[in-house]
Design an enzyme around this catalytic site. Structure first.
Site, PDB file in Angstrom:
ATOM      1  N   HIS A   1      18.294  22.199   5.345  1.00 22.44           N
ATOM      2  CA  HIS A   1      17.688  21.053   6.047  1.00 22.44           C
ATOM      3  C   HIS A   1      16.273  20.783   5.547  1.00 22.44           C
ATOM      4  O   HIS A   1      15.308  21.297   6.121  1.00 22.44           O
ATOM      5  CB  HIS A   1      17.641  21.337   7.558  1.00 22.44           C
ATOM      6  CG  HIS A   1      18.967  21.239   8.228  1.00 22.44           C
ATOM      7  ND1 HIS A   1      19.380  20.114   8.905  1.00 22.44           N
ATOM      8  CD2 HIS A   1      19.981  22.123   8.304  1.00 22.44           C
ATOM      9  CE1 HIS A   1      20.599  20.310   9.380  1.00 22.44           C
ATOM     10  NE2 HIS A   1      20.980  21.523   9.035  1.00 22.44           N
TER      11      HIS A   1
ATOM     12  N   CYS B   1      23.322  19.372   4.445  1.00 17.50           N
ATOM     13  CA  CYS B   1      24.159  20.219   5.299  1.00 17.50           C
ATOM     14  C   CYS B   1      25.493  19.531   5.602  1.00 17.50           C
ATOM     15  O   CYS B   1      26.320  19.398   4.705  1.00 17.50           O
ATOM     16  CB  CYS B   1      23.391  20.621   6.548  1.00 17.50           C
ATOM     17  SG  CYS B   1      24.053  22.139   7.266  1.00 17.50           S
TER      18      CYS B   1
ATOM     19  N   GLU C   1      14.513  18.289   5.929  1.00 17.54           N
ATOM     20  CA  GLU C   1      13.771  17.381   6.820  1.00 17.54           C
ATOM     21  C   GLU C   1      13.028  18.145   7.908  1.00 17.54           C
ATOM     22  O   GLU C   1      12.313  17.543   8.711  1.00 17.54           O
ATOM     23  CB  GLU C   1      14.729  16.346   7.441  1.00 17.54           C
ATOM     24  CG  GLU C   1      15.617  16.835   8.575  1.00 17.54           C
ATOM     25  CD  GLU C   1      16.804  17.680   8.125  1.00 17.54           C
ATOM     26  OE1 GLU C   1      16.856  18.098   6.945  1.00 17.54           O
ATOM     27  OE2 GLU C   1      17.677  17.950   8.975  1.00 17.54           O
TER      28      GLU C   1
END
Ligand code: GLN
Length: 188
Positions: free
Chosen positions: A170, A78, A172
C-alpha cells in the site's frame, strides 16, 4: 491532466492525497463516462472479490478493459494488483486480466500477519521505500513482457508491464510519493 481513482471500495481517498502531493488533480471514478476524462487510473486496495462484484454492478468491467486497450495507464495496489492479474491462482473470481502475471491472494498470511518492510527499489532511487503489506498478494509468475521492480523476502511484489503498474503493498499509506510519481512519470 487528471488521474482517476476507482472509488467503489477501499483506500481511494489516500491515493487522491498522494496524487495531490504529486501536484496532480484526481477524480473519483464510479461511472464509465468518467473514464473519458482521465489520463490514468488507480485501482486501490480493498477486497478483490468485492471490487470485482462492484465493477460488474457499476458496469465498469468492459469500459475499463476497452480504455486500457486504447492505452489508459493503470496502477493497481494490493487488491488492485489482483484485479490486474491474468491468473489468480486457485480462483475464478472476476478480474480485469490486463497484466501477464499470476498472483496468490493473501499470500503472506492473514490480517494478523500484516507487516511493514523497507524495500530497496532501484527504480525509485537509493532511499529505501517503506512498504505496508495488508493481507497482501504476491506474484508467482510473470511473462517475459513484465519487469520485476522489487521482491520482498524473495517474492515478487512490484511489477510493470508497459503502461500497467502493480504493487502488492500500500504505497498510499506512508506519505512517500515516489511510487505515485514513478507511475505518472513513466507509465503515462
Ligand atoms: N486480501 C485482499 C484480497 O485478496 C487484498 C488486501 C488489500 O487490498 N489490502 O483481495
Amino acid at each position: 491532466m487528471q488521474v482517476g481513482v476507482l472509488a467503489l471500495q477501499g483506500a481511494f481517498q489516500e491515493h487522491q492525497k498522494m496524487l495531490a502531493d504529486c501536484g496532480v488533480k484526481s477524480l473519483q471514478v464510479r461511472k464509465d463516462l468518467q473514464l473519458e476524462d482521465i489520463s490514468a487510473l488507480i485501482i486501490p486496495g480493498g477486497e478483490s472479490t468485492t471490487i470485482g462484484k462492484l465493477l460488474q454492478e457499476y458496469n465498469l468491467f468492459k469500459p475499463i478493459i476497452r480504455m486500457a486497450g486504447k492505452g489508459l495507464p493503470i496502477f493497481g495496489t494490493c487488491a488492485g494488483m489482483i484485479m490486474l492479474a491474468q491468473v489468480i491462482n486457485g480462483s475464478q473470481q472476476p478480474r480485469l486480466g490486463l497484466m501477464e502475471i499470476c498472483v496468490d491472494r493473501n499470500a503472506f498470511g492473514r490480517q494478523v500477519n500484516s507487516f511493514e518492510e523497507d524495500l530497496n527499489i532501484p527504480a525509485l532511487g537509493v532511499e529505501p521505500f517503506r512498504a505496508v503489506f495488508i493481507r497482501a498478494p504476491y506474484v508467482t509468475d510473470v511473462s517475459v513482457n513484465v519487469e520485476v521492480l522489487v521482491r520482498c523476502d524473495g517474492k515478487i511484489v512490484l511489477v510493470r508491464q508497459g503502461k500497467f503498474l502493480a504493487a502488492a503493498f500500500h504505497p498510499e499509506l506512508t506519505g512517500d510519493i515516489r511510487l505515485h510519481r514513478y507511475f505518472i512519470e513513466n507509465c503515462l
